[in-house]
Design an enzyme around this catalytic site. Structure first.
Site, short mmCIF file in Angstrom:
data_model
loop_
_atom_site.label_atom_id
_atom_site.label_comp_id
_atom_site.label_asym_id
_atom_site.label_seq_id
_atom_site.Cartn_x
_atom_site.Cartn_y
_atom_site.Cartn_z
N SER A 273 12.26 15.33 -4.96
CA SER A 273 11.11 15.52 -5.84
C SER A 273 11.54 16.11 -7.19
CB SER A 273 10.09 16.45 -5.18
OG SER A 273 9.58 15.87 -3.98
N THR B 108 15.50 2.01 -0.88
CA THR B 108 15.01 0.78 -0.27
C THR B 108 15.65 -0.42 -0.95
OG1 THR B 108 12.90 1.87 0.18
CG2 THR B 108 12.94 -0.53 0.31
N GLU C 139 3.46 3.03 -8.96
CA GLU C 139 4.09 3.15 -7.65
C GLU C 139 3.17 3.86 -6.66
OE1 GLU C 139 7.93 5.30 -5.47
OE2 GLU C 139 7.78 5.30 -7.66
N ARG C 140 2.55 4.94 -7.10
CA ARG C 140 1.67 5.70 -6.21
C ARG C 140 0.38 4.96 -5.92
NH1 ARG C 140 3.37 11.38 -9.22
NH2 ARG C 140 5.30 11.62 -8.01
N GLY D 165 -4.36 3.75 24.47
CA GLY D 165 -3.85 4.40 25.67
C GLY D 165 -2.36 4.19 25.84
N GLY D 166 -1.91 4.10 27.08
CA GLY D 166 -0.49 3.94 27.37
C GLY D 166 0.10 2.69 26.72
#
Length: 381
Positions: free
Chosen positions: A136, A162, A244-245, A341-342
């Protein structure tokens, strides 16, 4: 839930239908395999280029479509439908953070050498700012460029980049004065070659995107590859932060929308205790809350987008959109996983991947903490 139409026109919605069709035909079916491979093919870029999707906001002079940021916003939202945050991130890094500085600040020669082939999908770009000791705090970068006859020699290291493995060129922030800082940083376009090496990083999510640490060891960069003004690179960094944001907010909204749709469908089809999950008040109310979250995030993001496209300086609104959507997206994905769930914890279900992918949002592109600091200053707190 039907999407808000403003600020988009019929032309933008036609683009949305076309882009969605291409993504669902050419990208989505491969998402699971690319995640397992931890890589998506470079051939994706020329395929996107053939559809005009790598240059939506760029002038026709450079092979673009002559559109604007609204056209790009449509694509950013629709890329969520790939089902792979990593694939969307790799494409997004190329079109939203690596090439815009060249378009805005590059010489005509630089645009011809880098922007034109990038729009054509022939060259892939990356943006190199973050370092092991400078995230930052951008002004604290230590990668240095020493002046020599005809250019610079670059030494240093970038990380969490990236497209850092596959990129043909890296738009790189470097110190060009001994002290560095806000008036001692410049940008160089560094081509992949002698002295440039990449080490792939393995991540919690975004598996299909290549993220790397890039080392520069005595890399010569010709003076024709200085991007923008010498020692004024900090201006270049700040110039693209808003888009970008905003792009991250748009991507989160797109991902939240498709996750809600898929989870609501699952809840209607899955039965428990003799009736669909959606027939149980706890699940029905949770889905209602999630729908409200998607709508709220879309409204805040579209408001910031309107202001951005209108030429305002919507620092407050963009910062709020980024802060709100990234955390909300992560929380929504977690709630969707819970409803599954699972099964939601299993690799073969999309929601397991979506939950992992969403965790980067509150960190990348400016962390939640940095967003709150910016808002604190704007609000005179």
């Amino acid at each position: 839930m039907s999407p808000l139409t403003p600020p988009f026109s019929d032309e933008h919605e036609e683009l949305r239908r076309s882009a969605r069709g291409f993504i669902e035909r050419e990208l989505t079916p491969h998402a699971q395999q690319w995640e397992e491979d931890r890589w998506f093919p470079d051939e994706v870029f020329p395929k996107l280029a053939a559809q005009g999707l790598l240059g939506l906001k760029y002038p026709e002079l450079y092979g673009g479509q002559g559109g604007d940021y609204l056209h790009e916003a449509v694509l950013v939202e629709e890329l969520a439908r790939t089902g792979s945050g990593g694939t969307a991130a790799g494409i997004g890094a190329h079109i939203n953070i690596a090439t815009p500085p060249i378009w805005k600040f590059g010489t005509e020669d630089q645009k011809q050498r880098y922007l034109v082939p990038a729009i054509a999908g022939e060259k892939i770009g990356a943006l190199g700012i973050t370092e092991p000791g400078a995230g930052s705090d951008v002004a604290a970068i230590t990668t240095r460029a020493e002046r020599v006859d005809g250019g610079w020699v670059v030494n240093g290291e970038k990380t969490y980049i990236t497209n850092g493995v596959r990129a043909h060129f890296i738009v790189t922030a470097v110190k060009t004065t001994p002290e560095g800082g806000h008036h001692g940083i410049s940008f160089l376009i560094v081509e992949r070659g002698e002295g440039v090496s990449s080490s792939a990083l393995h991540k919690l999510g975004w598996h299909a995107s290549d993220t790397a640490t890039i080392a520069f060891e005595d890399v010569f960069v010709g003076e024709e590859n200085l991007l923008g003004e010498l020692n004024e690179g900090f201006k270049l960094i700040m110039a693209n932060f808003q888009w970008e944001r905003l792009a991250m907010a748009l991507g989160a909204v797109g991902a939240m929308q498709i996750a809600w749709e898929r989870t609501a469908e699952f809840a209607r089809e899955r039965s428990a205790f003799g009736k669909p999950l959606s027939g149980h008040q706890a699940i029905r109310h949770k889905l209602a809350d999630l729908a409200t979250s998607v709508y709220t995030c879309r409204c805040v993001t579209y408001d910031a987008l309107r202001r951005f496209v209108a030429g305002e300086d919507p620092l407050k609104e963009v910062t709020m959109a980024k802060l709100l959507t990234q955390r909300a997206s992560f929380e929504l994905m977690d709630a969707c996983l819970q409803i599954h769930g699972g099964a939601g914890y299993m690799r073969e279900y999309w929601v397991e991947r979506a939950a992992r992918d969403a965790r980067l949002g509150p960190i990348g592109g400016g962390s939640d903490e940095i967003m709150r600091e910016i808002l604190g200053r704007i609000l005179s707190l």
